[in-house]
Design an enzyme around this catalytic site. Structure first.
Site, PDB file in Angstrom:
ATOM      1  N   GLU A 148     -16.468   3.957   2.560  1.00 17.79           N
ATOM      2  CA  GLU A 148     -15.079   4.270   2.448  1.00 17.79           C
ATOM      3  C   GLU A 148     -14.877   5.228   1.001  1.00 17.79           C
ATOM      4  O   GLU A 148     -15.711   5.222   0.276  1.00 17.79           O
ATOM      5  CB  GLU A 148     -14.424   2.943   1.908  1.00 17.79           C
ATOM      6  CG  GLU A 148     -14.117   2.044   3.125  1.00 17.79           C
ATOM      7  CD  GLU A 148     -13.449   0.659   2.919  1.00 17.79           C
ATOM      8  OE1 GLU A 148     -12.658   0.621   2.043  1.00 17.79           O
ATOM      9  OE2 GLU A 148     -13.927  -0.372   3.895  1.00 17.79           O
ATOM     10  N   ASN A 188       0.811  -1.145  -0.256  1.00 16.32           N
ATOM     11  CA  ASN A 188       0.043   0.017  -0.113  1.00 16.32           C
ATOM     12  C   ASN A 188       0.929   1.198   0.090  1.00 16.32           C
ATOM     13  O   ASN A 188       0.489   2.331   0.413  1.00 16.32           O
ATOM     14  CB  ASN A 188      -0.824   0.144   1.306  1.00 16.32           C
ATOM     15  CG  ASN A 188      -1.813  -1.090   1.411  1.00 16.32           C
ATOM     16  OD1 ASN A 188      -2.305  -1.518   0.253  1.00 16.32           O
ATOM     17  ND2 ASN A 188      -2.069  -1.695   2.369  1.00 16.32           N
ATOM     18  N   SER A 248     -11.212  -0.819  -0.599  1.00 13.50           N
ATOM     19  CA  SER A 248      -9.887  -1.476  -0.503  1.00 13.50           C
ATOM     20  C   SER A 248      -9.711  -2.864  -1.487  1.00 13.50           C
ATOM     21  O   SER A 248      -8.412  -3.061  -1.780  1.00 13.50           O
ATOM     22  CB  SER A 248      -9.504  -1.925   0.913  1.00 13.50           C
ATOM     23  OG  SER A 248     -10.725  -2.805   1.331  1.00 13.50           O
ATOM     24  N   ASP A 303     -14.117   6.273   5.849  1.00 11.28           N
ATOM     25  CA  ASP A 303     -12.717   6.059   5.988  1.00 11.28           C
ATOM     26  C   ASP A 303     -12.140   6.180   4.552  1.00 11.28           C
ATOM     27  O   ASP A 303     -12.354   5.661   3.494  1.00 11.28           O
ATOM     28  CB  ASP A 303     -12.805   4.475   6.050  1.00 11.28           C
ATOM     29  CG  ASP A 303     -11.520   3.714   6.400  1.00 11.28           C
ATOM     30  OD1 ASP A 303     -10.306   4.250   5.968  1.00 11.28           O
ATOM     31  OD2 ASP A 303     -11.125   2.595   7.046  1.00 11.28           O
ATOM     32  N   LYS A 348      -0.278   3.348   4.761  1.00 13.45           N
ATOM     33  CA  LYS A 348      -0.265   2.970   3.077  1.00 13.45           C
ATOM     34  C   LYS A 348       0.419   4.249   2.610  1.00 13.45           C
ATOM     35  O   LYS A 348       1.707   4.318   2.318  1.00 13.45           O
ATOM     36  CB  LYS A 348      -1.650   2.957   3.089  1.00 13.45           C
ATOM     37  CG  LYS A 348      -2.477   1.926   3.918  1.00 13.45           C
ATOM     38  CD  LYS A 348      -4.048   1.790   3.624  1.00 13.45           C
ATOM     39  CE  LYS A 348      -4.639   0.867   4.527  1.00 13.45           C
ATOM     40  NZ  LYS A 348      -4.224  -0.396   4.829  1.00 13.45           N
ATOM     41  N   HIS A 373      -7.172   4.395   1.869  1.00 18.25           N
ATOM     42  CA  HIS A 373      -6.642   4.368   0.426  1.00 18.25           C
ATOM     43  C   HIS A 373      -6.869   5.491  -0.378  1.00 18.25           C
ATOM     44  O   HIS A 373      -6.586   5.569  -1.539  1.00 18.25           O
ATOM     45  CB  HIS A 373      -7.074   2.828  -0.153  1.00 18.25           C
ATOM     46  CG  HIS A 373      -7.296   1.906   0.591  1.00 18.25           C
ATOM     47  ND1 HIS A 373      -6.081   1.128   0.523  1.00 18.25           N
ATOM     48  CD2 HIS A 373      -8.007   1.044   1.491  1.00 18.25           C
ATOM     49  CE1 HIS A 373      -6.196   0.019   1.322  1.00 18.25           C
ATOM     50  NE2 HIS A 373      -7.125   0.193   1.865  1.00 18.25           N
ATOM     51  N   HIS A 412     -14.472  -2.094   5.486  1.00 18.37           N
ATOM     52  CA  HIS A 412     -13.313  -2.809   5.762  1.00 18.37           C
ATOM     53  C   HIS A 412     -13.588  -3.623   7.169  1.00 18.37           C
ATOM     54  O   HIS A 412     -14.432  -2.938   7.884  1.00 18.37           O
ATOM     55  CB  HIS A 412     -11.974  -1.963   6.098  1.00 18.37           C
ATOM     56  CG  HIS A 412     -10.961  -2.499   6.506  1.00 18.37           C
ATOM     57  ND1 HIS A 412     -10.394  -2.582   7.608  1.00 18.37           N
ATOM     58  CD2 HIS A 412     -10.036  -3.427   5.453  1.00 18.37           C
ATOM     59  CE1 HIS A 412      -9.279  -3.228   7.876  1.00 18.37           C
ATOM     60  NE2 HIS A 412      -8.961  -3.862   6.476  1.00 18.37           N
TER      61      HIS A 412
HETATM   62  N1  PMP Z   1      -9.543   0.898   6.862  1.00 23.39           N
HETATM   63  C1  PMP Z   1      -9.130   0.325   5.693  1.00 23.39           C
HETATM   64  C2  PMP Z   1     -10.281   0.573   4.735  1.00 23.39           C
HETATM   65  C3  PMP Z   1      -8.155  -0.557   5.283  1.00 23.39           C
HETATM   66  O1  PMP Z   1      -7.877  -0.864   4.349  1.00 23.39           O
HETATM   67  C4  PMP Z   1      -7.396  -0.754   6.513  1.00 23.39           C
HETATM   68  C5  PMP Z   1      -6.071  -1.796   6.505  1.00 23.39           C
HETATM   69  N2  PMP Z   1      -6.108  -2.517   5.330  1.00 23.39           N
HETATM   70  C6  PMP Z   1      -7.531   0.002   7.694  1.00 23.39           C
HETATM   71  C7  PMP Z   1      -8.695   0.733   7.780  1.00 23.39           C
HETATM   72  C8  PMP Z   1      -6.638  -0.341   9.064  1.00 23.39           C
HETATM   73  O2  PMP Z   1      -5.438   0.446   8.991  1.00 23.39           O
HETATM   74  P1  PMP Z   1      -4.190   0.008   9.733  1.00 23.39           P
HETATM   75  O3  PMP Z   1      -3.513  -0.909   8.836  1.00 23.39           O
HETATM   76  O4  PMP Z   1      -3.712   1.340   9.860  1.00 23.39           O
HETATM   77  O5  PMP Z   1      -4.593  -0.561  10.925  1.00 23.39           O
END
Ligand code: PMP
Length: 378
Positions: free
Chosen positions: A168, A36, A172, A198, A232, A201, A124
């Site tokens: 989001e 990422n 993701s 969120d 990321k 990404h 997520h």
């Molecule tokens: N939200 C989303 C949409 C994610 O893809 C991720 C991690 N894959 C997270 C939150 C979690 O973030 P972190 O890796 O900082 O714990």
């Protein structure tokens, strides 16, 4: 002992279903299409050296040695939060240890028995865990179907004090994007809606200064809880929420994954702020990685395979777990590290390769990747 035997049997069952996970080792000779590190900052030695050269005082510390509410509220975190709030033009920002901490903690801290949650079907797992921990009533709306969210609001909004709508900006797994104008319209039409977005990404990659999709659209001020993660595009670690001061105060008082954990190390927080300040000058990287996403998506669509991506994350949906594993192996032989994503991470029957493009991928490697995808290598 029966306990260990049962565990071994359950792992075997996962194996049989092609769903057993193992910790992979990324071979350094392969082009990494599974990280990422969207802007390629992890591999940017020049940027890193510039950071170390200006690092001084307490920012050099490698641990906070305590939680924020005890002695871990270092200057680095206060400066970062001030810089984030200022960059977004918001009242406040609060930093968390990770996106997982943020998403599992925020909702239980803010939702009560008279709250409703409406969540996109594909949010997520960290947000799902937050909803579960909050224990309030919730419905899922069909993925990216804001008309469905609106129907649910029409039916239920009046029965609750507030309705958290969670989604989001860049998804993701599919790399598709939410309709931000449509999302904000929900809040306009239903005054008790609290928008929770969120941008894990989206930050770094979208927005003139890399602050994400909502900021790019001039809508960051309409989002009540804007979560960004720093593991990321930031090539750091941690996460933050952009919100009103009153929300920040409530979160400081009530969020268990904020209160009961050691604060992030000052050196890490200083790096995050350093990258935040460097983001505006990275427009070229942003454009490049987004253009790669578009070109790869076009190559997949041209083969007649539906591809919803509108970002640097591009799925190539294959179907069965076995076929996805075999396709990943073929790409690997061709020099690309791309992982098969299987249920339960994605819906049953939609196992896929997930190309996660970064600015560190060279033009030559990208051309080779495009050729493989175009030829139908998978
Ligand atoms: N939200 C989303 C949409 C994610 O893809 C991720 C991690 N894959 C997270 C939150 C979690 O973030 P972190 O890796 O900082 O714990």
């Amino acid at each position: 002992m029966a306990f260990y035997d049962a565990l071994a049997r359950s792992l075997e069952a996962l194996d049989q279903a092609g769903c057993r996970r193992a910790l992979p080792q990324v071979p350094p000779e392969l082009v990494n299409l599974s990280s990422n590190d969207y802007l390629g900052l992890l591999e940017d030695a020049e940027l890193r050296e510039r950071f170390y050269a200006q690092l001084s005082g307490e920012d050099r510390l490698l641990s906070a040695a305590s939680s924020r509410l005890l002695t871990g509220n270092c200057e680095a975190v206060q400066r970062l939060e001030a810089a984030l709030a200022q960059a977004y033009g918001a009242e406040a920002a609060l930093v968390f240890g990770s996106g997982y901490h943020a998403n599992t903690g925020i909702l239980p801290a803010l939702a009560g028995p008279k709250s409703l949650v409406l969540a996109d079907k594909l949010i997520h797992a960290s947000m799902i865990d937050g909803i579960r921990a909050a224990g309030c009533k919730f419905f899922r709306f069909r993925h990216n179907d804001l008309a469905h969210a609106r129907q649910l609001l029409e039916r239920h909004a009046a029965d609750f004090d507030e309705v958290f709508v969670m989604t989001e900006s860049v998804f993701s797994m599919d790399g598709d994007r939410v309709d931000l104008n449509g999302l904000v319209a929900l809040k306009r039409d239903f005054p008790n809606v609290v928008l929770y977005l969120d941008e894990a990404h989206g930050v770094g990659v979208f927005g003139e200064t890399g602050l994400g999709c909502a900021h790019e659209a001039g809508l960051a001020g309409e989002i009540d809880l804007l979560v960004g993660t720093c593991g990321k595009a930031w090539s750091s670690t941690g996460a933050y929420v952009i919100c009103r001061s009153v929300v920040r105060e409530a979160l400081v008082n009530r969020t268990r994954p904020f209160i009961f954990t050691t604060a992030l190390p000052p050196i890490n927080l200083a790096w995050t702020r350093f990258v935040l300040e460097a983001f505006p000058a990275m427009a070229e990287r942003r454009q490049r990685v987004r253009a790669m996403g578009r070109r790869l998506t076009e190559a997949i669509t041209a083969r007649g395979i539906a591809c919803p991506s509108a970002s640097q994350i591009v799925p190539l949906v294959i179907g069965s777990n076995e076929a996805a594993i075999a396709a990943a192996a073929r790409f690997r032989q061709a020099g690309f590290y791309v992982l098969p994503i299987r249920p339960p991470t994605v819906p049953e029957g939609t196992a896929r390769l997930r190309f996660s493009l970064t600015a560190a991928v060279s033009e030559a490697d990208f051309a080779r990747l495009l050729a493989l995808v175009t030829e139908g290598e998978a």
